[in-house]
Write a protein that holds these residues in place. Structure first.
Motif, PDB file in Angstrom:
ATOM      1  N   LEU A  71      55.534  40.220  39.200  1.00 56.29           N
ATOM      2  CA  LEU A  71      54.379  40.145  40.098  1.00 56.29           C
ATOM      3  C   LEU A  71      53.089  40.425  39.345  1.00 56.29           C
ATOM      4  CD1 LEU A  71      53.621  39.776  43.128  1.00 56.29           C
ATOM      5  CD2 LEU A  71      53.661  42.266  43.311  1.00 56.29           C
ATOM      6  N   ILE A  72      53.123  41.409  38.461  1.00 53.78           N
ATOM      7  CA  ILE A  72      51.949  41.735  37.647  1.00 53.78           C
ATOM      8  C   ILE A  72      51.583  40.555  36.746  1.00 53.78           C
ATOM      9  CG2 ILE A  72      51.113  43.207  35.747  1.00 53.78           C
ATOM     10  CD1 ILE A  72      52.805  45.478  37.033  1.00 53.78           C
TER      11      ILE A  72
ATOM     12  N   ALA B  79      47.139  34.182  38.683  1.00 48.84           N
ATOM     13  CA  ALA B  79      47.068  33.145  39.713  1.00 48.84           C
ATOM     14  C   ALA B  79      45.729  33.218  40.453  1.00 48.84           C
ATOM     15  CB  ALA B  79      48.229  33.296  40.692  1.00 48.84           C
ATOM     16  N   TYR B  80      45.314  34.440  40.787  1.00 50.82           N
ATOM     17  CA  TYR B  80      44.037  34.647  41.489  1.00 50.82           C
ATOM     18  C   TYR B  80      42.861  34.131  40.654  1.00 50.82           C
ATOM     19  CZ  TYR B  80      39.925  37.290  43.025  1.00 50.82           C
ATOM     20  OH  TYR B  80      38.653  37.660  43.395  1.00 50.82           O
ATOM     21  N   THR B  81      42.823  34.536  39.391  1.00 51.15           N
ATOM     22  CA  THR B  81      41.707  34.124  38.532  1.00 51.15           C
ATOM     23  C   THR B  81      41.788  32.638  38.171  1.00 51.15           C
ATOM     24  OG1 THR B  81      42.996  35.020  36.680  1.00 51.15           O
ATOM     25  CG2 THR B  81      41.212  36.366  37.528  1.00 51.15           C
ATOM     26  N   SER B  82      42.978  32.080  38.122  1.00 52.94           N
ATOM     27  CA  SER B  82      43.122  30.645  37.854  1.00 52.94           C
ATOM     28  C   SER B  82      42.533  29.824  38.994  1.00 52.94           C
ATOM     29  CB  SER B  82      44.597  30.275  37.667  1.00 52.94           C
ATOM     30  OG  SER B  82      45.136  30.897  36.526  1.00 52.94           O
ATOM     31  N   ILE B  83      42.794  30.249  40.233  1.00 49.78           N
ATOM     32  CA  ILE B  83      42.225  29.552  41.393  1.00 49.78           C
ATOM     33  C   ILE B  83      40.699  29.647  41.367  1.00 49.78           C
ATOM     34  CG2 ILE B  83      42.044  29.570  43.916  1.00 49.78           C
ATOM     35  CD1 ILE B  83      44.991  30.569  43.929  1.00 49.78           C
ATOM     36  N   LYS B  84      40.177  30.829  41.021  1.00 53.09           N
ATOM     37  CA  LYS B  84      38.730  30.991  40.914  1.00 53.09           C
ATOM     38  C   LYS B  84      38.167  30.106  39.801  1.00 53.09           C
ATOM     39  CE  LYS B  84      36.440  34.557  41.845  1.00 53.09           C
ATOM     40  NZ  LYS B  84      35.717  35.852  41.848  1.00 53.09           N
ATOM     41  N   ALA B  85      38.912  29.988  38.708  1.00 50.62           N
ATOM     42  CA  ALA B  85      38.465  29.145  37.589  1.00 50.62           C
ATOM     43  C   ALA B  85      38.419  27.671  37.992  1.00 50.62           C
ATOM     44  CB  ALA B  85      39.409  29.330  36.398  1.00 50.62           C
TER      45      ALA B  85
END
Length: 204
Positions: free
Chosen positions: A69-70, A76-82
């Motif tokens: 999970l870590i 995943a969160y930062t990839s979507i923001k990117a």
């Protein structure tokens, strides 16, 4: 010796302090909320959380899930923001992480039965994944990609392209055959329905 270690510790602690206050980071927002509530410096909170996590990954239940999970959640969160930004540097950074993550997962799949019995395996894996996602130009994913994955890919790129092209051709043939088969079944069904309708008209 002790003086040098204390200096290194002070430098590392200062670096951590700056990182925990970096604007635009999700953890900065979390610590901005937690720090005044607890009345404890965010550096000490972070160190306490790391210590707890280390012990949990050694002896806690579900440590495999927590470790994975870590390695997935924040990237995943930062990839979507990117993806949602116009800048390309962050896209490249997280694409590099996912390439390394996929390669590591592939290696781990074949060696999991052996490695999972190693002492501190999930702790070491978690440290490795965190190293790969660090917000620095020299993080683990960049180093592994540039020193291992990229040279191997460039060396075997033509062979890989041939395999991909062959697989694509086979896939297209299978899809075409499946489409033809489906069309034949539909034609037969339509023919039977027409014959049945003609037979009913004769009976009338």
């Amino acid at each position: 010796m002790s003086g040098a270690l204390s200096e290194k510790w002070a430098e590392w602690k200062e670096l951590l302090k700056k990182g925990l206050r970096e604007e635009g980071r999700i953890w900065t927002k979390i610590f901005n909320f937690i720090e005044p509530k607890l009345g404890v410096d965010r550096v000490n909170i972070a160190l306490g959380l790391k210590l707890f996590l280390a012990f949990y990954l050694i002896a806690g239940h579900g440590r495999e899930f927590v470790c994975n999970l870590i390695g997935f959640l924040y990237p995943a969160y930062t990839s979507i923001k990117a993806i949602e930004t116009k800048e390309k540097d962050d896209d490249t950074k997280w694409l590099t992480y996912w390439v390394v993550f996929a390669a590591f997962s592939l290696v781990e799949f074949f060696s999991d039965l052996i490695l999972s019995w190693m002492p501190f395996y999930w702790l070491l894996k978690c440290v490795f994944l965190i190293f790969c996602m660090l917000p620095f130009s020299w993080n683990g994913s960049t180093l592994i990609y540039k020193r291992i994955i990229r040279p191997l890919f460039l060396k075997h790129e033509k062979d890989i392209d041939k395999v991909v092209d062959s697989a694509t051709e086979v896939g297209e043939e299978l899809v075409n055959e499946a489409t033809k088969g489906r069309r034949k079944i539909f034609d037969r069904k339509e023919s039977k329905e027409s014959e049945s309708a003609a037979s009913r008209e004769k009976d009338l």
